[in-house]
Design a protein around this motif. Structure first.
Motif, PDB file in Angstrom:
ATOM      1  N   ALA A   1       0.909  -1.143  -0.016  1.00 22.31           N
ATOM      2  CA  ALA A   1      -0.177  -0.020  -0.196  1.00 22.31           C
ATOM      3  C   ALA A   1       0.997   1.223   0.016  1.00 22.31           C
ATOM      4  CB  ALA A   1      -0.744   0.028   1.217  1.00 22.31           C
ATOM      5  N   ALA A   2       0.176   2.528  -0.254  1.00 24.97           N
ATOM      6  CA  ALA A   2       0.946   3.775  -0.357  1.00 24.97           C
ATOM      7  C   ALA A   2       1.442   3.671   0.833  1.00 24.97           C
ATOM      8  CB  ALA A   2       0.011   4.589  -1.015  1.00 24.97           C
ATOM      9  N   GLY A   3       2.677   4.536   1.065  1.00 24.99           N
ATOM     10  CA  GLY A   3       3.120   4.817   2.065  1.00 24.99           C
ATOM     11  C   GLY A   3       3.770   3.753   3.135  1.00 24.99           C
ATOM     12  N   THR A   4       3.859   2.721   2.396  1.00 26.18           N
ATOM     13  CA  THR A   4       4.641   1.331   3.288  1.00 26.18           C
ATOM     14  C   THR A   4       6.311   1.551   2.716  1.00 26.18           C
ATOM     15  OG1 THR A   4       2.592  -0.119   3.003  1.00 26.18           O
ATOM     16  CG2 THR A   4       4.825  -0.985   3.221  1.00 26.18           C
ATOM     17  N   GLU A   5       7.228   1.154   3.698  1.00 26.84           N
ATOM     18  CA  GLU A   5       8.525   1.182   3.494  1.00 26.84           C
ATOM     19  C   GLU A   5       8.844  -0.054   2.566  1.00 26.84           C
ATOM     20  OE1 GLU A   5      11.020   1.666   6.701  1.00 26.84           O
ATOM     21  OE2 GLU A   5      10.663   3.505   6.942  1.00 26.84           O
ATOM     22  N   ILE A   6       9.703   0.421   1.488  1.00 27.82           N
ATOM     23  CA  ILE A   6       9.837  -0.726   0.548  1.00 27.82           C
ATOM     24  C   ILE A   6      11.601  -0.891   0.267  1.00 27.82           C
ATOM     25  CG2 ILE A   6       7.881  -0.715  -0.861  1.00 27.82           C
ATOM     26  CD1 ILE A   6       9.112   1.277  -2.931  1.00 27.82           C
ATOM     27  N   GLY A   7      11.859  -1.833  -0.096  1.00 28.49           N
ATOM     28  CA  GLY A   7      13.475  -2.177  -0.119  1.00 28.49           C
ATOM     29  C   GLY A   7      13.704  -2.552  -1.588  1.00 28.49           C
ATOM     30  N   SER A   8      14.982  -2.576  -1.830  1.00 25.37           N
ATOM     31  CA  SER A   8      15.272  -2.542  -3.492  1.00 25.37           C
ATOM     32  C   SER A   8      14.981  -4.016  -3.840  1.00 25.37           C
ATOM     33  CB  SER A   8      16.607  -2.221  -3.585  1.00 25.37           C
ATOM     34  OG  SER A   8      17.651  -3.057  -2.891  1.00 25.37           O
ATOM     35  N   ALA A   9      14.974  -4.939  -2.973  1.00 24.97           N
ATOM     36  CA  ALA A   9      14.773  -6.174  -3.507  1.00 24.97           C
ATOM     37  C   ALA A   9      13.214  -6.755  -3.372  1.00 24.97           C
ATOM     38  CB  ALA A   9      15.617  -7.218  -2.374  1.00 24.97           C
ATOM     39  N   GLN A  10      12.246  -5.632  -3.295  1.00 21.59           N
ATOM     40  CA  GLN A  10      10.765  -5.944  -3.043  1.00 21.59           C
ATOM     41  C   GLN A  10      10.291  -5.917  -4.467  1.00 21.59           C
ATOM     42  OE1 GLN A  10       9.184  -4.278  -0.007  1.00 21.59           O
ATOM     43  NE2 GLN A  10       7.087  -4.877  -0.282  1.00 21.59           N
ATOM     44  N   ARG A  11       9.185  -6.543  -4.711  1.00 21.81           N
ATOM     45  CA  ARG A  11       8.535  -6.766  -5.956  1.00 21.81           C
ATOM     46  C   ARG A  11       7.072  -5.943  -5.745  1.00 21.81           C
ATOM     47  NH1 ARG A  11       8.971 -12.162  -9.513  1.00 21.81           N
ATOM     48  NH2 ARG A  11      11.101 -12.130  -9.866  1.00 21.81           N
ATOM     49  N   ILE A  12       6.721  -5.193  -6.686  1.00 24.62           N
ATOM     50  CA  ILE A  12       5.564  -4.384  -6.544  1.00 24.62           C
ATOM     51  C   ILE A  12       4.420  -5.089  -7.590  1.00 24.62           C
ATOM     52  CG2 ILE A  12       4.403  -2.120  -6.637  1.00 24.62           C
ATOM     53  CD1 ILE A  12       6.744  -2.270  -4.732  1.00 24.62           C
ATOM     54  N   TYR A  13       3.150  -5.002  -6.926  1.00 24.57           N
ATOM     55  CA  TYR A  13       2.356  -5.848  -7.928  1.00 24.57           C
ATOM     56  C   TYR A  13       1.106  -4.847  -7.982  1.00 24.57           C
ATOM     57  CZ  TYR A  13       4.337 -10.050  -6.275  1.00 24.57           C
ATOM     58  OH  TYR A  13       5.450 -11.054  -5.917  1.00 24.57           O
ATOM     59  N   VAL A  14       0.652  -4.484  -9.097  1.00 19.68           N
ATOM     60  CA  VAL A  14      -0.379  -3.713  -9.691  1.00 19.68           C
ATOM     61  C   VAL A  14      -1.511  -4.472 -10.186  1.00 19.68           C
ATOM     62  CG1 VAL A  14       1.000  -1.596  -9.622  1.00 19.68           C
ATOM     63  CG2 VAL A  14       0.699  -2.937 -11.858  1.00 19.68           C
ATOM     64  N   VAL A  15      -2.867  -4.083  -9.973  1.00 23.55           N
ATOM     65  CA  VAL A  15      -3.939  -4.830 -10.402  1.00 23.55           C
ATOM     66  C   VAL A  15      -4.541  -3.815 -11.719  1.00 23.55           C
ATOM     67  CG1 VAL A  15      -6.498  -5.554 -10.311  1.00 23.55           C
ATOM     68  CG2 VAL A  15      -4.432  -6.175  -8.853  1.00 23.55           C
ATOM     69  N   MET A  16      -4.604  -4.269 -12.771  1.00 23.97           N
ATOM     70  CA  MET A  16      -4.961  -3.297 -13.890  1.00 23.97           C
ATOM     71  C   MET A  16      -6.477  -3.869 -14.408  1.00 23.97           C
ATOM     72  SD  MET A  16      -2.393  -1.702 -14.338  1.00 23.97           S
ATOM     73  CE  MET A  16      -2.520  -0.827 -15.892  1.00 23.97           C
ATOM     74  N   GLN A  17      -7.261  -4.750 -13.874  1.00 23.84           N
ATOM     75  CA  GLN A  17      -8.461  -5.302 -14.107  1.00 23.84           C
ATOM     76  C   GLN A  17      -9.389  -5.350 -13.196  1.00 23.84           C
ATOM     77  OE1 GLN A  17      -7.998  -8.829 -16.647  1.00 23.84           O
ATOM     78  NE2 GLN A  17      -9.997  -9.850 -15.875  1.00 23.84           N
ATOM     79  N   GLU A  18     -10.740  -5.041 -13.403  1.00 22.04           N
ATOM     80  CA  GLU A  18     -11.817  -5.152 -12.418  1.00 22.04           C
ATOM     81  C   GLU A  18     -12.252  -6.614 -12.375  1.00 22.04           C
ATOM     82  OE1 GLU A  18     -14.629  -2.079 -13.201  1.00 22.04           O
ATOM     83  OE2 GLU A  18     -13.560  -0.604 -12.259  1.00 22.04           O
ATOM     84  N   GLY A  19     -13.170  -7.010 -11.366  1.00 19.60           N
ATOM     85  CA  GLY A  19     -13.939  -8.239 -10.983  1.00 19.60           C
ATOM     86  C   GLY A  19     -13.322  -9.075 -10.072  1.00 19.60           C
ATOM     87  N   ASN A  20     -14.212 -10.219  -9.682  1.00 23.17           N
ATOM     88  CA  ASN A  20     -13.607 -11.092  -8.878  1.00 23.17           C
ATOM     89  C   ASN A  20     -12.966 -12.439  -9.387  1.00 23.17           C
ATOM     90  OD1 ASN A  20     -14.565  -9.684  -6.727  1.00 23.17           O
ATOM     91  ND2 ASN A  20     -16.601 -10.329  -7.067  1.00 23.17           N
ATOM     92  N   ASP A  21     -12.619 -12.493 -10.734  1.00 21.58           N
ATOM     93  CA  ASP A  21     -12.150 -13.599 -11.378  1.00 21.58           C
ATOM     94  C   ASP A  21     -10.740 -12.925 -11.839  1.00 21.58           C
ATOM     95  OD1 ASP A  21     -13.185 -11.979 -13.319  1.00 21.58           O
ATOM     96  OD2 ASP A  21     -14.133 -13.390 -14.617  1.00 21.58           O
ATOM     97  N   LEU A  22     -10.025 -12.321 -11.398  1.00 21.40           N
ATOM     98  CA  LEU A  22      -8.609 -12.111 -11.673  1.00 21.40           C
ATOM     99  C   LEU A  22      -7.886 -13.124 -12.134  1.00 21.40           C
ATOM    100  CD1 LEU A  22      -8.178  -8.800  -9.592  1.00 21.40           C
ATOM    101  CD2 LEU A  22      -8.722  -8.905 -11.842  1.00 21.40           C
ATOM    102  N   PRO A  23      -6.963 -13.049 -13.131  1.00 22.21           N
ATOM    103  CA  PRO A  23      -5.990 -14.166 -13.349  1.00 22.21           C
ATOM    104  C   PRO A  23      -5.360 -14.188 -12.126  1.00 22.21           C
ATOM    105  CG  PRO A  23      -5.472 -12.390 -14.697  1.00 22.21           C
ATOM    106  CD  PRO A  23      -6.843 -12.048 -14.262  1.00 22.21           C
ATOM    107  N   VAL A  24      -4.853 -15.641 -11.922  1.00 22.55           N
ATOM    108  CA  VAL A  24      -3.711 -15.762 -10.764  1.00 22.55           C
ATOM    109  C   VAL A  24      -2.601 -15.934 -11.423  1.00 22.55           C
ATOM    110  CG1 VAL A  24      -3.082 -17.387  -8.923  1.00 22.55           C
ATOM    111  CG2 VAL A  24      -5.626 -16.952  -9.252  1.00 22.55           C
ATOM    112  N   PRO A  25      -1.437 -15.278 -11.155  1.00 23.16           N
ATOM    113  CA  PRO A  25       0.037 -15.532 -11.790  1.00 23.16           C
ATOM    114  C   PRO A  25       0.514 -16.651 -11.102  1.00 23.16           C
ATOM    115  CG  PRO A  25      -0.173 -13.853 -10.217  1.00 23.16           C
ATOM    116  CD  PRO A  25      -1.441 -14.201 -10.223  1.00 23.16           C
ATOM    117  N   ASP A  26       1.536 -17.216 -12.185  1.00 22.19           N
ATOM    118  CA  ASP A  26       2.503 -18.073 -11.538  1.00 22.19           C
ATOM    119  C   ASP A  26       3.344 -17.698 -10.300  1.00 22.19           C
ATOM    120  OD1 ASP A  26       4.328 -20.312 -11.073  1.00 22.19           O
ATOM    121  OD2 ASP A  26       5.246 -19.941 -13.095  1.00 22.19           O
ATOM    122  N   LEU A  27       3.165 -18.114  -9.353  1.00 23.46           N
ATOM    123  CA  LEU A  27       3.784 -17.698  -7.858  1.00 23.46           C
ATOM    124  C   LEU A  27       5.180 -18.570  -7.826  1.00 23.46           C
ATOM    125  CD1 LEU A  27       0.653 -17.123  -5.686  1.00 23.46           C
ATOM    126  CD2 LEU A  27       1.977 -15.553  -7.065  1.00 23.46           C
TER     127      LEU A  27
END
Length: 372
Positions: A236-262
């Motif tokens: 979330a905005a305001g959270t401390e992040i480090g250089s090794a961290q990954r950021i996730y952004v959602v670009m689509q509405e709905g409850n059936d969003l694709p689940v990425p390979d984790l």
């Protein structure tokens, strides 16, 4: 390899009429990464006494010979970079990692029929070998996939090995603390501040704007869904992040969003993604994700994650079940890689730095000593 006839030189240019082992291919690519120096490959870096920790045998890096000039190796490396960087026609474009200069090449080998002349019909060994960063190689990864189902079309080999390379290489670069090329200076500047920063608010921005905003922090942005604007983000905005961290952004509405390979992600990262894509999470084990299975049969979607400690994954003993695409009728196994270390320190910039396929620290015992 000894060639007697002109035809042999001709067929060798497109990879037929000769054979090579995985070790030989890895050493060959590493020679290009090491400025034309062919290094002696090693499976075992050193053997030590587990009781005293005394090193009883250590394989030091050794140059076998200079196979091509440093100038030629540099030029070949730049050609190999185009295989990955050209997102229009590059056969290795799916190995591309934003912010890093990757040099690599796809391979498609015909299978020789034992005891017969000619090659097996519709069967290939697909490979991808690459190293990074191009300007200062630190790690080389070679992927081999034995007889994948390509539907009879060997041109689809670029869909098989390069994505596996990308996942392994991106995590290895992060593990080694190697900053993206376009943020190297920023990485140095933030070292005194413990490499932390405040996460900006990306909602409402386009994907290009979001990536540009995060580039200065040297972090990766992973996209979930298709759309024009960022609807949600993690952290979330305001959270401390480090250089090794990954950021996730959602670009689509709905409850059936694709689940990425984790696969390969930590449990914390996986939990963040599950929250974003609105699925309930269950997990077995601890460590990093080696498999996943999505169940949509009941009320709400449930994603079950299989986890293994990093040490087991590095030794190639992890076996994750589950469907990375979110289906429930398929089993996937992680790609195994073999460590070929010929280096002593990951911070060294000497020629041996690139002669390895994946970082591993597995141990075995023999005669009172431990090999690693």
């Amino acid at each position: 390899m000894r060639m007697k006839y002109d035809a042999e030189y001709a067929t060798a240019t497109y990879g037929q009429g000769l054979t090579a082992t995985a070790m030989q291919m890895t050493a060959a690519y590493a020679a290009i990464a090491n400025g034309g120096k062919l290094m002696q490959p090693h499976i075992i870096k050193e053997i030590y006494n587990p009781a005293t920790k005394e090193v009883v045998l250590k394989n030091e890096p050794r140059v076998i010979r200079q196979v091509v000039s440093e100038k030629t190796a540099k030029q070949v490396g730049e050609y190999l970079e185009q295989v990955v960087a050209d997102q229009a026609i590059g056969t290795g474009r799916k190995a591309y990692i934003e912010g890093y200069r990757i040099a690599g090449k796809t391979g498609t080998a015909n299978l020789v029929i034992p005891g017969e002349k000619g090659y097996a019909d519709g069967q290939w060994v697909i490979s991808f070998a690459g190293y990074a960063p191009l300007e200062d190689p630190r790690i080389l990864v070679t992927i081999f996939v034995d007889r994948p189902d390509l539907g009879g079309d060997y041109h689809r080999g670029g869909d098989v090995a390069p994505p596996a390379f990308r996942e392994i290489m991106s995590q290895s670069l992060r593990y080694l603390g190697i900053a993206p090329s376009n943020t190297a200076q920023q990485q140095v500047q933030t070292t005194d501040k413990e490499n932390t920063a405040k996460m900006p608010d990306l909602t409402g921005q386009s994907l290009d704007q979001a990536k540009a905003a995060m580039n200065k922090y040297g972090v990766s942005v992973e996209v979930i869904g298709n759309g024009d604007k960022v609807l949600a983000q993690s952290p979330a905005a305001g959270t401390e992040i480090g250089s090794a961290q990954r950021i996730y952004v959602v670009m689509q509405e709905g409850n059936d969003l694709p689940v990425p390979d984790l696969t390969g992600k930590s449990l914390r990262d996986a939990m963040e993604v599950c929250s974003l894509v609105k699925v309930r999470r269950q997990s077995n084990g601890e460590g990093y994700v080696t498999g996943q299975n999505l169940d949509s049969s009941g009320d709400g979607r449930v994603l079950t994650l299989e986890l293994k400690p990093y040490s087991e994954i590095a030794q190639g003993s992890a076996g994750g079940n589950g469907d990375k695409s979110g289906k429930t009728d398929k089993t996937d196994k992680p790609v195994k890689t073999e460590s070929v270390p010929a280096k002593n320190n990951t911070n060294s910039k000497s020629p041996q730095d690139s002669v390895k396929t994946a970082k591993a620290d597995g141990t075995s015992k023999k005669g009172g000593d431990t090999a690693r």
